[in-house]
Design a protein around this motif. Structure first.
Motif, PDB file in Angstrom:
ATOM      1  N   PHE A  13      -3.271  -6.909  -1.449  1.00 21.21           N
ATOM      2  CA  PHE A  13      -3.640  -7.163   0.210  1.00 21.21           C
ATOM      3  C   PHE A  13      -4.898  -7.253  -0.109  1.00 21.21           C
ATOM      4  O   PHE A  13      -5.121  -8.552   0.885  1.00 21.21           O
ATOM      5  N   SER A  59       7.528 -14.210  12.211  1.00 21.20           N
ATOM      6  CA  SER A  59       6.979 -13.049  12.034  1.00 21.20           C
ATOM      7  C   SER A  59       7.191 -11.124  10.746  1.00 21.20           C
ATOM      8  O   SER A  59       8.397 -12.473  10.656  1.00 21.20           O
ATOM      9  N   ALA A  60       6.874 -10.477  11.440  1.00 21.75           N
ATOM     10  CA  ALA A  60       7.470  -9.599  10.531  1.00 21.75           C
ATOM     11  C   ALA A  60       9.436  -9.473  11.567  1.00 21.75           C
ATOM     12  O   ALA A  60       9.618  -8.738  10.528  1.00 21.75           O
ATOM     13  N   GLN A 139       5.173  -6.329  15.335  1.00 21.99           N
ATOM     14  CA  GLN A 139       4.435  -6.937  14.800  1.00 21.99           C
ATOM     15  C   GLN A 139       2.913  -5.021  14.364  1.00 21.99           C
ATOM     16  O   GLN A 139       3.339  -5.525  13.360  1.00 21.99           O
ATOM     17  N   MET A 140       2.529  -4.233  14.952  1.00 21.43           N
ATOM     18  CA  MET A 140       1.798  -3.334  14.879  1.00 21.43           C
ATOM     19  C   MET A 140       2.454  -2.841  14.072  1.00 21.43           C
ATOM     20  O   MET A 140       2.431  -2.081  13.262  1.00 21.43           O
ATOM     21  N   ALA A 143       3.163  -3.858  10.427  1.00 18.26           N
ATOM     22  CA  ALA A 143       2.589  -3.702   9.491  1.00 18.26           C
ATOM     23  C   ALA A 143       2.262  -2.037   8.611  1.00 18.26           C
ATOM     24  O   ALA A 143       2.319  -1.714   7.938  1.00 18.26           O
ATOM     25  N   VAL A 147       2.375  -0.804   5.106  1.00 17.66           N
ATOM     26  CA  VAL A 147       1.694  -0.392   4.428  1.00 17.66           C
ATOM     27  C   VAL A 147       1.748   0.943   4.109  1.00 17.66           C
ATOM     28  O   VAL A 147       1.647   1.405   3.344  1.00 17.66           O
ATOM     29  N   VAL A 166      -5.289  -2.521  11.031  1.00 19.27           N
ATOM     30  CA  VAL A 166      -4.500  -3.628  10.956  1.00 19.27           C
ATOM     31  C   VAL A 166      -4.981  -4.631  12.393  1.00 19.27           C
ATOM     32  O   VAL A 166      -5.194  -5.785  12.622  1.00 19.27           O
ATOM     33  N   PHE A 345       2.277  -8.516   4.810  1.00 19.73           N
ATOM     34  CA  PHE A 345       1.407  -8.713   5.599  1.00 19.73           C
ATOM     35  C   PHE A 345       0.287  -9.588   5.957  1.00 19.73           C
ATOM     36  O   PHE A 345      -0.226  -9.855   7.068  1.00 19.73           O
ATOM     37  N   ILE A 348       1.937 -10.447   9.511  1.00 22.16           N
ATOM     38  CA  ILE A 348       1.726  -9.794  10.699  1.00 22.16           C
ATOM     39  C   ILE A 348      -0.071 -10.422  11.106  1.00 22.16           C
ATOM     40  O   ILE A 348       0.308 -10.630  11.921  1.00 22.16           O
ATOM     41  N   LEU A 349      -0.758 -10.526   9.995  1.00 22.22           N
ATOM     42  CA  LEU A 349      -2.196 -10.660  10.363  1.00 22.22           C
ATOM     43  C   LEU A 349      -2.230 -11.992  11.675  1.00 22.22           C
ATOM     44  O   LEU A 349      -2.689 -11.523  12.352  1.00 22.22           O
TER      45      LEU A 349
END
Length: 541
Positions: A13, A59-60, A139-140, A143, A147, A166, A345, A348-349
């Protein structure tokens, strides 16, 4: 449950984050104007922009959510991929070139071109913020779940802290790099994501002799041995068992196919290329890249179903969203898991950074400069307001992401809600503005507010928010609010009602508007959108 080695996972990460931070810092040196901050100076090539669009779009939800939906539900889960991909034909054929030729910064620039500036820009900015927040919510949550699974973090407080971290990284990318930095991050992220998905696809197929039929047979056999046996090769595993679920599927499909052409962060990418030809080229590249990725997701999803099993997936933190990481661990152990998780990850960012800059640009450019300052604000003032707005949007997204993470909702499903809002509030007004000569300000306002309000109200009173039955596997309801709740609207996705309603309200508002349309402004918009004449002057201005 924790998989892999948390120390290895956090190290990988950290490498991804460090690389993207260096890129962002280098890109920030070129941000000398508002055009640089919002549209990367409009010098991104068509090929680069196509890859960046794929990075924005994959995206995620695409990597984690769809793979999980296929792993658990099989055939019906792949319908997300089909809807997301077909939607690009609408964007390519109806809006990409026309929006680029207007040579503006935000969606509201197009909608307000021949309308009354203040009310239309305000309405468009509000719908942009609503779509962006729904997308950020997914997305949040993705994430946080990812994690939590990989670092062995447990407890609501620790998971909330992950989401906060994040969100802080997301805000930093936008504050420093702007659209140029975000674009470069998306280029790298898309390349890594597609490469990672390809590796997993080849690895899974290799376990079954590169025979897709054997893989599908393995997934079907594993699915019958789970606590809740399913036929993952046939339709109606998730939709179609009842009349309501059939309508829900139609509503979902309508939102997915029509939503892309109304997504503000996707539309904003068309303004980063120098010509309309590059806008078309970028969409064609995006279609190919996204199409191949969704084929990979089919193999990854069924591979997770066959090698991991739905029971393990649903029992893990993040539930269905943990299918791809669990499969990576099953295939290659800690190292492959860390790499795939790092790519997810980074995914997502990059996506949340693109969403945040779109929402903040909409507020700063459309509301602050155009409505409050009446167009008198300087570029530096506008960018400063955009950066402040990014912080506020990030804080709101963090709070909503914590709620979504604790509810364990599928992030592909959450993104589908964002598509429904975009298809209801934005797409009807965009199409009417570009193609209907009689369209008026009242029609635009009725369409935007009608589509937005109806969509949000139906979501609030749907099983998404409250009242969904308890999942027998996880023991919790997939609603944001547990318990009986107040859901009177039976569908999970409101698109079937809100999208036609928005088109109708746009027509009704126009025919009831005695003021009529500005024929000269429509003629100017038509010439500019179809030919690009006048676009270069607007760029220089």
């Amino acid at each position: 449950m924790t998989i892999g080695n948390p120390a290895v996972n956090i190290s990988i990460f950290a490498v991804f984050v460090l690389i993207t931070l260096v890129i962002t810092f280098r890109a920030s040196r070129s941000n000398a104007s508002a055009a640089d901050y919002y549209a990367a100076g409009r010098n991104i090539s068509g090929t680069q922009n196509g890859l960046a669009i794929a990075g924005d779009y994959l995206s995620a939800a695409s990597f984690l959510g769809i793979a999980g939906a296929i792993a658990v539900y099989g055939y019906d889960g792949f319908l997300y991929s089909i809807g997301f991909l077909v939607a690009w034909l609408v964007a390519l054929l109806l809006v990409a070139e026309l929006l680029r030729n207007t040579a503006r910064f935000t969606m509201a620039d197009v909608l307000a071109f021949r309308m009354r500036q203040g009310p239309v820009r305000t309405a468009a900015a509000l719908s942009t913020l609503a779509v962006s927040l729904f997308y950020l919510l997914a997305q949040m949550a993705g994430a946080g779940g990812l994690v939590t699974l990989l670092l062995g973090i447990s407890g609501a407080g620790a998971q909330a802290l992950v989401v906060v971290v994040v969100g802080a990284l997301m805000i930093f990318y936008v504050l420093v790099g702007g659209m140029r930095g975000t674009t470069y991050v998306q280029l790298i992220k898309a390349t890594l994501l597609i490469a990672g998905a390809l590796v997993m696809t080849v690895w899974v197929l290799g376990k079954y002799g590169f025979n897709l039929s054997s893989l599908l047979g393995g997934a079907a056999e594993t699915a019958t041995q789970q606590a809740t046996p399913r036929d993952v090769l046939s339709p109606m595993g998730q939709y179609g068992a009842t009349g309501t679920s059939k309508l829900d599927f139609v509503s979902l499909g309508l939102a997915l196919v029509l939503g892309t052409a109304g997504l503000p962060h996707v539309l904003m990418r068309f303004y980063t290329v120098p010509t309309a030809k590059d806008a078309r080229k970028s969409v064609v590249w995006a279609i190919w890249l996204i199409g191949f990725f969704y084929l990979f997701s089919l193999v990854i999803g069924y591979g997770a179903g066959a090698l991991v099993g739905a029971d393990r997936i649903l029992a893990a933190p993040g539930a269905v969203n943990s299918a791809a990481p669990l499969l990576a661990f099953e295939l290659g152990g800690t190292v492959l898991l860390g790499i795939i998780a790092g790519v997810a990850f980074a995914t997502i960012l990059a996506v949340v950074a693109g969403l945040t800059i779109t929402a903040s640009a909409s507020f700063a450019h459309d509301i602050y400069n155009s409505v409050i300052k009446k167009g008198t604000a300087s570029g530096s003032q506008e960018v400063r307001v955009a950066r402040i707005t990014s912080c506020v949007i990030g804080a709101v997204a963090i709070g909503l992401g914590i709620l979504a993470l604790q509810a364990g909702l599928n992030i592909a499903f959450l993104v589908a809600l964002a598509f429904a809002v975009a298809a209801s509030a934005n797409l009807p007004t965009i199409l009417y503005t570009l193609f209907w000569k009689r369209f008026t300000t009242r029609g635009a306002l009725w369409s935007i507010y009608g589509g937005l309000i109806s969509c949000l109200v139906l979501i609030v009173f749907s099983p998404v928010v409250s009242g969904a039955p308890v999942n027998p596997t996880t023991g919790v309801s997939p609603s944001l609010i547990q318990g009986d709740g107040f859901s009177w609207f039976p569908l999970n996705n409101p698109g079937l009602v809100s999208i036609p309603l928005a088109f109708f309200l746009g027509w009704l508002g126009t025919v009831l508007d005695r003021g009529g349309a500005d024929a000269d402004k429509y003629a100017e918009l038509e010439v500019r959108s179809l030919t690009g004449i006048g676009a270069e002057k607007a760029v220089q201005h």
